[in-house]
Scaffold this active site. Structure first.
Site, PDB file in Angstrom:
ATOM      1  CG  ASP A 199      -1.825   1.169   1.309  1.00 30.28           C
ATOM      2  OD1 ASP A 199      -2.668   1.306   0.412  1.00 30.28           O
ATOM      3  OD2 ASP A 199      -1.705   1.976   2.260  1.00 30.28           O
ATOM      4  CD  GLU A 202      -2.468   2.473  -3.391  1.00 31.85           C
ATOM      5  OE1 GLU A 202      -3.448   3.222  -3.513  1.00 31.85           O
ATOM      6  OE2 GLU A 202      -1.706   2.518  -2.405  1.00 31.85           O
TER       7      GLU A 202
END
Length: 721
Positions: free
Chosen positions: A399, A452
């Protein structure tokens, strides 16, 4: 009275909870008068030394609870009278250090790749005695103690031994069992008492709002059998179903399903829908459910409301038995400021940067890991390996990589600190990500690392040894933003934004991309997918069918958030189930069937997946028909794989006789039509088959004439008959 062998200040610092070396006082010691044992047991009315058949009452030498007694050399036990309640146990201070020199050496250098078994709380048998060994990194603390119900949360009862060379404190407490709740009590470097801390490397945690760690029965965690996988993942079909486990479905009283209940329903659903992978939003222990797991504190613990650690392990195994890979979202960028967590863990900025210009995320009110510190890197790499090895998951989706790569991420001038060369790149984070990818590639071959990452940082999916970061895939956030902006336009204006749909192909093969329609696109006022689409109700769902089909036929692996597959019309709410009752309505059941058929088509045709990351697998046929808002392209597979022709019409106008070039003449089969009646469409199309004449067009040797349904996507392939 004081014992003559002890300095009064040593006694006072022990009973006051300030002594940093309890083994220097407690446990067995040789004195001029012979061997003795000292025990500090506040609240005990009497203590007896048990050695063989001998029972020797100990003498209270301080009213706070310090006892001493002579003993013969050898093993012994303590019989403690807690004012009428008798406890019999071995003495924690009779055990030798348990962490080996190699462990300490690797911890000190930040290279201990099994830190999850080295530190934390682990049941074990020492000298024939069952108990729990605790170990925690807190180099700047003056004293660290294990506390829990077993010692009335009294930090004076179980102070730990400091292994100076690594800044690690350890203690073996006999007769404790799995399931015991505990925390650490620390004195900071100035002697200040800190808030009690949860164990950073606990494998199990209490459900919020409780904040304790739990001694996990780590022996019950048997790594699941691995998913059978081989070859380059870039050549494989990868279609990911992204799930928040607390809200995919709920039970009675709106209670979240546990791992067993979730697996019973979710695994057959994912299998039946044709998704190859199941991706969970972070399941690591987190204090606030509204963070969806993106503010974790327990990087080694599963989130307690979903069940025990071994139940999640079993869910992974059940997924593998069904042929489904498991991906976990993982957050190494930042952590929340909760006082029971990592913040100021030992009274200093241990895990985070001390300077808020480096160590505080203004957007998320979180603290940023200090990745320039080797022990912090070791902690995070150990966490990654923990999920890949002990739980057998198949991939980690990392993330907020963009926030890690740049020191000025979401900061104004003067709010960030340049790197040593004066630049904005975060060199420590870049080095960490490269190290992470290399270690995973070496220790966990076949496991994937997915970024990401929303910027144009070069080489995200290039191998680390070749100058890249070493990820296997990168989320294509630019493609997602551009194409959704296009789809939100009224079709009459789409001609002016035609390039939003074609621009992604300019850079489509610069990285190995995954196309994400994730949870972030259906929350916080952005609207659900159907709400983003213009027009009346029929047009909105036709737009969405055409768009999802465009996505599945576009180069790149696929990811879709739960609920989007049946066009849930409301935004996602993490506190309630998806609206499964909508599948009683034809337009939602039709959308679900469309996604299932897209997955089947995508996986079944090598042209649609095998060269997802290779420019040889793609050729534009029509990219500049702005007036008609039509796009057409060819997908190719390796060797002699049949090509696929994809045509999208993003206007609400049916187009007859639309001529397109194709690489060969003869029959072409219409294998997919997003306007089919079974999906909720109008059944406009080409009757399942069309003939291509040997007349060149669009630079190709043959051509065919098609009927393009309004707001529809077609896929055709040469007929094998």
């Amino acid at each position: 009275m004081a014992e003559p062998h002890l300095h009064p200040e040593a006694i006072w610092s022990l009973i006051d909870g300030r002594h940093g070396d309890p083994f220097a006082i407690l446990g067995p010691h040789m004195t001029e008068a012979g061997p003795i044992v000292r025990a500090f047991l506040p609240g005990a009315s009497a203590v007896t030394l048990l050695s063989g058949r001998n029972a020797v009452p100990m003498t209270r030498i301080h009213p706070a609870g310090l006892f001493t007694g002579g003993i013969e050399p050898g093993p012994y036990r303590l019989r403690i009278d807690w004012n009428g309640t008798i406890q019999e146990t071995e003495d924690p201070y009779s055990f030798a250090p348990l962490l080996g020199e190699l462990d300490l050496h690797l911890l000190r250098e930040g290279r201990h790749q099994d830190i999850g078994r080295c530190l934390g709380a682990h049941p074990m048998v020492v000298d024939g005695i069952a108990g729990v060994r605790f170990a925690v990194w807190a180099p700047n603390a003056r004293r660290v103690s294990v506390v829990g119900d077993f010692d009335s949360w009294d930090g004076r009862r179980h102070p730990m031994r400091l292994r100076h060379e690594a800044g690690v404190w350890e203690l073996f407490i006999p007769r404790l069992l799995p399931g015991t709740v505990y925390k650490y009590e620390l004195l900071g470097p100035q002697g200040q008492l800190l808030p009690m801390k949860a164990d950073p490397i606990a494998w199990q945690a209490e459900p919020p709002p409780a904040t304790g760690s739990i001694v996990a029965d780590t022996g019950r965690l048997v790594p699941p059998r691995p998913l059978k996988a081989s070859g380059d993942p870039a050549l494989k079909p990868i279609s990911v179903y992204e799930v928040h486990p607390g809200s995919w479905a709920r039970g009675d009283g709106n209670a979240p399903l546990d791992w067993e209940e979730l697996g019973d329903k979710l695994i057959p659903y994912v299998k039946g829908m044709g998704f190859t992978h199941l991706e969970f939003l972070p399941i690591m222990a987190h204090p606030f459910g509204g963070s969806w797991g993106y503010q974790p504190l327990g990087q080694f613990a599963t989130h307690a409301p979903f069940g025990a650690p071994e139940h999640f392990s079993r869910l992974v195994e059940r997924c593998h038995e069904a042929g489904i890979g498991v991906i976990l979202d993982w957050v190494p960028a930042h952590f929340p400021t909760d006082v029971h967590g990592l913040a100021q863990f030992d009274g200093t900025a241990l895990y985070e940067h001390a300077d808020p210009r480096e160590g505080f995320h203004q957007d998320w009110n979180t603290l940023i890991y200090n990745l320039g510190r080797q022990e912090v890197r070791n902690f995070l790499i150990g966490s990654a390996l923990h999920w890949l090895e002990h739980y057998g998951v198949d991939a980690l989706r990392v993330d907020a990589v963009a926030s890690m790569l740049y020191r000025d991420y979401s900061r104004k001038q003067g709010e960030w600190v340049p790197n040593i060369y004066g630049g904005r790149e975060n060199l420590e984070s870049i080095s960490f990500l490269k190290e992470l990818s290399e270690i995973i590639a070496e220790r966990c071959p076949g496991k994937l690392l997915i970024a990401e990452e929303s910027t144009s940082f070069p080489g995200v999916t290039r191998k680390a040894q070749d100058g890249g970061l070493g990820f296997d895939f990168k989320w294509n956030m630019g493609w997602m933003n551009d194409t959704l902006r296009y789809m939100e336009r009224d079709p009459i204006y789409r001609r002016y934004d035609h390039g939003l749909m074609t621009f992604g192909l300019v850079y489509a093969f610069s990285e190995k991309f995954m196309l994400p329609i994730s949870h972030d696109e259906v929350v916080h006022g952005k609207g659900a997918l159907p709400a983003k689409m213009p027009g009346d109700e029929w047009q909105r769902y036709a737009n969405l069918r055409a768009y999802l089909s465009f996505m599945w036929m576009h180069p790149g692996k696929k990811l879709l958030f739960m609920g989007c597959e049946f066009a849930q019309p409301r935004e996602w709410n993490h506190d309630r189930s998806l609206d499964w009752h909508l599948l009683d309505e034809p337009r939602h059941a039709g959308m679900q069937r469309l996604v299932r058929d897209l997955n089947e088509l995508y996986a079944g045709m090598p042209a649609l997946h095998a060269l997802d990351c290779d420019p040889a697998g793609f050729r534009w046929v029509v990219l500049d028909d702005t007036e008609a808002s039509v796009f057409a392209w060819l997908r190719f597979g390796p060797g002699g794989a049949a090509p696929a022709l994809v045509v999208c019409n993003f206007t609400p106008v049916t187009r007859q006789g639309y001529r397109l070039g194709v690489p060969q003449g003869g029959d072409w089969q219409e294998v997919f039509n997003s306007d089919a009646g079974i999906y909720g469409g109008s059944n406009t199309g080409n009757g399942g088959r069309v003939f291509a004449w040997d007349e060149a067009s669009h630079g190709l040797e043959a051509s065919l004439s098609l009927t393009l349904p309004a707001l529809g996507t077609l896929v055709l392939t040469p007929s094998t008959h």
